[in-house]
Design an enzyme around this catalytic site. Structure first.
Site, mmCIF file in Angstrom:
data_model
loop_
_atom_site.group_PDB
_atom_site.id
_atom_site.type_symbol
_atom_site.label_atom_id
_atom_site.label_comp_id
_atom_site.label_asym_id
_atom_site.label_seq_id
_atom_site.Cartn_x
_atom_site.Cartn_y
_atom_site.Cartn_z
ATOM 1 N N ASP A 13 0.850 -1.329 -0.085
ATOM 2 C CA ASP A 13 0.007 0.082 -0.046
ATOM 3 C C ASP A 13 0.947 1.153 -0.207
ATOM 4 O OD1 ASP A 13 -2.194 -1.627 -0.024
ATOM 5 O OD2 ASP A 13 -2.444 -1.516 2.263
ATOM 6 N N GLU A 14 1.997 1.322 -0.578
ATOM 7 C CA GLU A 14 2.817 2.401 -0.692
ATOM 8 C C GLU A 14 2.415 3.443 -1.708
ATOM 9 O OE1 GLU A 14 3.893 -0.810 -1.143
ATOM 10 O OE2 GLU A 14 5.291 -1.150 0.399
ATOM 11 N N LYS A 16 1.793 2.270 -4.935
ATOM 12 C CA LYS A 16 2.457 1.765 -6.417
ATOM 13 C C LYS A 16 1.460 1.867 -7.398
ATOM 14 C CE LYS A 16 2.500 -2.413 -4.261
ATOM 15 N NZ LYS A 16 2.090 -2.037 -2.984
ATOM 16 N N GLY A 40 -4.591 -3.994 -3.571
ATOM 17 C CA GLY A 40 -5.491 -3.148 -4.156
ATOM 18 C C GLY A 40 -4.791 -2.021 -4.731
ATOM 19 N N HIS A 41 -4.475 -1.627 -5.699
ATOM 20 C CA HIS A 41 -3.922 -0.545 -6.411
ATOM 21 C C HIS A 41 -4.829 0.474 -6.668
ATOM 22 C CE1 HIS A 41 -0.214 -3.582 -6.986
ATOM 23 N NE2 HIS A 41 -0.645 -3.320 -5.993
ATOM 24 N N THR A 129 -6.034 -11.456 3.517
ATOM 25 C CA THR A 129 -7.149 -10.914 2.617
ATOM 26 C C THR A 129 -8.220 -11.687 2.463
ATOM 27 O OG1 THR A 129 -6.095 -11.201 0.454
ATOM 28 C CG2 THR A 129 -5.513 -9.235 1.791
ATOM 29 N N ARG A 143 2.055 -28.934 -7.247
ATOM 30 C CA ARG A 143 2.048 -29.443 -8.291
ATOM 31 C C ARG A 143 0.486 -30.030 -8.628
ATOM 32 N NH1 ARG A 143 7.419 -32.340 -7.395
ATOM 33 N NH2 ARG A 143 6.413 -32.669 -5.516
ATOM 34 N N GLN A 221 2.082 -6.186 -3.369
ATOM 35 C CA GLN A 221 2.577 -6.111 -1.682
ATOM 36 C C GLN A 221 3.788 -5.038 -1.668
ATOM 37 O OE1 GLN A 221 1.525 -9.603 -3.251
ATOM 38 N NE2 GLN A 221 -0.558 -8.457 -3.057
ATOM 39 N N ALA A 296 -7.478 -0.927 0.586
ATOM 40 C CA ALA A 296 -8.296 -0.817 -0.737
ATOM 41 C C ALA A 296 -9.029 -2.073 -1.222
ATOM 42 C CB ALA A 296 -7.177 -0.359 -1.730
ATOM 43 N N GLY A 299 -10.948 -3.180 3.117
ATOM 44 C CA GLY A 299 -11.492 -1.951 3.981
ATOM 45 C C GLY A 299 -10.953 -1.882 5.581
ATOM 46 N N ARG A 300 -10.139 -2.930 5.856
ATOM 47 C CA ARG A 300 -9.694 -2.786 7.297
ATOM 48 C C ARG A 300 -8.812 -1.337 7.606
ATOM 49 N NH1 ARG A 300 -6.323 -8.393 7.361
ATOM 50 N NH2 ARG A 300 -5.929 -7.575 5.339
ATOM 51 N N ASP A 330 2.373 14.856 1.515
ATOM 52 C CA ASP A 330 1.156 15.663 2.001
ATOM 53 C C ASP A 330 0.445 15.227 3.368
ATOM 54 O OD1 ASP A 330 0.308 13.615 0.340
ATOM 55 O OD2 ASP A 330 -1.509 14.297 0.733
HETATM 56 P P1 GDP Z 1 -0.724 0.178 -3.751
HETATM 57 O O1 GDP Z 1 -1.394 -1.044 -3.190
HETATM 58 O O2 GDP Z 1 0.839 0.161 -3.221
HETATM 59 O O3 GDP Z 1 -1.060 0.619 -5.165
HETATM 60 O O4 GDP Z 1 -1.403 1.603 -2.676
HETATM 61 P P2 GDP Z 1 -2.959 1.725 -2.303
HETATM 62 O O5 GDP Z 1 -3.815 2.109 -3.509
HETATM 63 O O6 GDP Z 1 -3.463 0.294 -1.606
HETATM 64 O O7 GDP Z 1 -2.882 2.655 -1.119
HETATM 65 C C1 GDP Z 1 -2.472 3.979 -1.291
HETATM 66 C C2 GDP Z 1 -3.515 4.919 -1.072
HETATM 67 O O8 GDP Z 1 -2.601 6.272 -0.959
HETATM 68 C C3 GDP Z 1 -4.479 4.993 -2.176
HETATM 69 O O9 GDP Z 1 -5.706 5.433 -1.552
HETATM 70 C C4 GDP Z 1 -3.819 6.414 -3.042
HETATM 71 O O10 GDP Z 1 -4.867 6.829 -3.829
HETATM 72 C C5 GDP Z 1 -3.453 7.133 -1.902
HETATM 73 N N1 GDP Z 1 -2.248 7.901 -2.318
HETATM 74 C C6 GDP Z 1 -1.221 7.603 -3.322
HETATM 75 N N2 GDP Z 1 -0.285 8.397 -3.298
HETATM 76 C C7 GDP Z 1 -0.749 9.580 -2.504
HETATM 77 C C8 GDP Z 1 -0.039 10.944 -2.143
HETATM 78 O O11 GDP Z 1 0.901 11.240 -2.558
HETATM 79 N N3 GDP Z 1 -0.760 11.443 -1.034
HETATM 80 C C9 GDP Z 1 -2.006 11.032 -0.671
HETATM 81 N N4 GDP Z 1 -2.737 11.897 0.212
HETATM 82 N N5 GDP Z 1 -2.721 9.734 -0.973
HETATM 83 C C10 GDP Z 1 -2.004 9.162 -1.848
HETATM 84 P P1 IMO Z 2 -0.953 -4.162 -2.166
HETATM 85 O O1 IMO Z 2 -0.439 -4.499 -3.640
HETATM 86 C C1 IMO Z 2 -0.866 -4.653 1.969
HETATM 87 C C2 IMO Z 2 -1.202 -8.591 3.677
HETATM 88 C C3 IMO Z 2 -2.338 -9.193 4.244
HETATM 89 C C4 IMO Z 2 -1.936 -10.022 5.200
HETATM 90 C C5 IMO Z 2 -0.595 -10.659 4.690
HETATM 91 C C6 IMO Z 2 -1.063 -12.147 4.050
HETATM 92 O O2 IMO Z 2 -2.156 -3.346 -2.302
HETATM 93 O O3 IMO Z 2 0.191 -3.551 -1.524
HETATM 94 P P2 IMO Z 2 -2.589 -12.908 1.840
HETATM 95 O O4 IMO Z 2 -3.871 -12.307 1.407
HETATM 96 O O5 IMO Z 2 -1.602 -12.538 0.986
HETATM 97 O O6 IMO Z 2 -2.721 -14.116 2.297
HETATM 98 O O7 IMO Z 2 -2.279 -12.026 3.066
HETATM 99 O O8 IMO Z 2 -0.304 -9.855 3.647
HETATM 100 N N1 IMO Z 2 -1.337 -8.269 2.346
HETATM 101 C C7 IMO Z 2 -1.244 -6.849 1.924
HETATM 102 N N2 IMO Z 2 -1.026 -5.819 2.924
HETATM 103 N N3 IMO Z 2 -1.108 -4.504 0.588
HETATM 104 C C8 IMO Z 2 -1.303 -5.540 0.028
HETATM 105 O O9 IMO Z 2 -1.207 -5.471 -1.239
HETATM 106 C C9 IMO Z 2 -1.261 -7.011 0.533
HETATM 107 N N4 IMO Z 2 -1.443 -8.103 0.080
HETATM 108 C C10 IMO Z 2 -1.523 -8.933 1.226
HETATM 109 O O10 IMO Z 2 -3.065 -7.971 5.057
HETATM 110 O O11 IMO Z 2 -1.399 -9.406 6.329
HETATM 111 MG MG MG Z 3 -2.817 -1.721 -1.926
#
Ligand code: GDP
Ligand code: IMO
Ligand code: MG
Length: 417
Positions: A13-14, A16, A40-41, A129, A143, A221, A296, A299-300, A330
């Protein structure tokens, strides 16, 4: 060597998705190489919000072709929902989306096995998840898995039923009554998949590389969830580090040109497991609200804490990261000081190495306070305290910061390169 890689360096959730969407117009192909609908991107296009789970984050642009690579585990029901979501936004995927025939399928019973395993583990649960990721990769390694390419053969229904029945025998509890409904959606998803080109992903990429096309590999991830190098057993079931790119797409290591690592300016984790810089206090709650830190996919509420440079440097070394992209700068508006962890105390001993085990021993972070900023009052490109924070990150890690993201929208990216 025209493969560039975008990886998350924390616990997922960085941001990406936003970064891949931002970079995608410069590439011919965007390819996902691991994970599945646990990801969830999120991408914002104006007022429209798109959350992609299995489909690569280049689909919102004209130029790149998007490939779901062999290292991905794909749930046809979830895939069909994503296709529908994109179609409702007027995005035509046909011709723009390829699926590797070697990608493994997630069955409805994989999801039941995931839920059953988590409920048996009680307090020790991973916090999965519940998308069936672990059980699908387990079948792949054992396999026994079914692959996307198998749907073309006459024995597919028989093989599906055999695997499903084997799963049902392992499920000791009452199987949820809506399995039949889930199966219906799953088979509808299989039909939806047939409309797409099921390809030899490795051949597509070989030809693209031969023609000097540009490829962007999109990680899911983050490093700290890697099956080998993450906080095991609180990890996902795939390699989220750079090694996963080669096995998850069928490209040679020599094809990789650069590795870009994405980090938040602070840190979050969703699910169970060690998180040394977690803040179980008002500051953590303030971060959660300011960053809207809610999963994303599920919803947790995400657990929140300060930036952990010990973990980030560990992640950088594992994947040979050459550029850092810092997101959500920000969100720290008005936090002063901003803390960053530069070492841990483990059993009272200071260390800058990421420890083998953080379940049986605790790492107490050693913080360095840095001055805060407020991007409501100052542009990121002219903000000295933000610049000092980025310089500190670059100096500690030895890797330059090439971009900073200052909001969820596409255009909210400042480029320093
Ligand atoms: P991903 O899984 O790495 O693609 O990241 P997620 O989509 O799960 O979570 C990132 C969240 O931060 C999303 O709700 C994005 O819309 C939001 N986001 C991404 N970049 C920024 C930023 O620079 N500032 C803010 N406020 N939100 C951001
Ligand atoms: P993105 O690509 C954040 C976490 C789950 C759990 C562990 C194992 O959006 O960054 P799994 O469903 O793979 O068996 O869960 O990994 N997890 C994530 N946390 N972002 C994700 O993906 C994740 N995908 C899995 O919360 O702790
Ligand atoms: Mg995500």
């Amino acid at each position: 060597m025209p493969v560039d890689v975008v990886l998350g360096l924390q616990w997922g959730d960085e941001g990406k998705g936003k970064i891949v969407d931002f970079l995608a117009p410069s590439y011919d192909i965007v390819a996902r190489f691991q994970g599945g609908p646990n990801a969830g991107h999120t991408i914002y296009m104006g007022d429209s919000k798109v959350v992609l789970h299995s489909i690569p984050s280049g689909v919102l642009h004209e130029r790149p072709i998007n490939l779901i690579g062999n290292g991905v585990v794909l749930d046809p029901a979830q895939f069909a929902m994503e296709v529908q979501q994109l179609e409702s936004l007027g995005i035509d995927l046909y011709g723009k989306l390829l699926i590797s025939e070697r990608a493994h399928l997630i069955l409805p019973t994989h999801r039941l096995l995931d839920a059953s395993s988590e409920s048996h583990m009680g307090e020790r649960r991973i916090g999965s998840t519940l998308r069936g990721i672990g059980p699908a990769y387990t079948d792949k390694a054992a396999r026994q898995g079914l692959r996307v390419g198998d749907i073309r053969f006459g024995d597919f229904v028989r093989r599906y039923e055999a695997l499903r029945d084997a799963h049902l025998r392992r499920l000791d509890q009452q199987v949820s009554l809506d399995l039949a409904q889930q199966e219906q959606q799953w088979w509808a998803g299989i039909e939806r998949m047939r409309a797409f080109r099921l390809v030899s992903g490795e051949q597509v990429l070989y030809e693209a590389l031969s023609q000097k096309q540009l490829i962007l590999a999109e990680g899911a991830q983050g490093t700290m969830l890697d099956i080998d190098f993450g906080t095991y057993p609180y990890v996902t079931s795939s390699n989220t580090t750079a090694g996963g790119v080669c096995t998850g797409l069928g490209i040679p290591p020599t094809a990789i040109r650069s590795v870009l690592g994405v980090i938040k300016a602070y840190c979050t984790r969703v699910g169970s497991g060690p998180f040394p810089t977690e803040l179980n206090d008002e500051t953590g709650e303030r971060l959660r609200q300011a960053g809207q830190e809610f999963g994303a996919t599920t919803g947790r509420p995400r657990r929140c804490g300060w930036l952990d440079l010990v973990a980030v440097r560990y992640a950088i070394r594992l994947s040979g990261v050459q550029q850092l992209i810092v997101t959500k700068a920000d969100v720290l508006n008005g936090f002063d000081p901003v803390q960053v962890a530069t070492a841990y105390l483990v059993n009272g001993q200071p260390t800058e190495q990421f420890p083998y085990d953080l379940v049986r021993q605790k790492a107490v972070p050693v913080y360095r306070p840095l001055r805060g900023w407020n991007l409501n009052h100052q542009a990121a490109s002219h903000c000295e305290t933000l610049q000092a924070f980025l310089d500190f990150v670059a100096q500690y890690t030895g890797v330059p910061v090439s971009h900073v993201s200052t909001g969820p929208q596409r255009e909210q990216v400042v480029c320093f390169a």
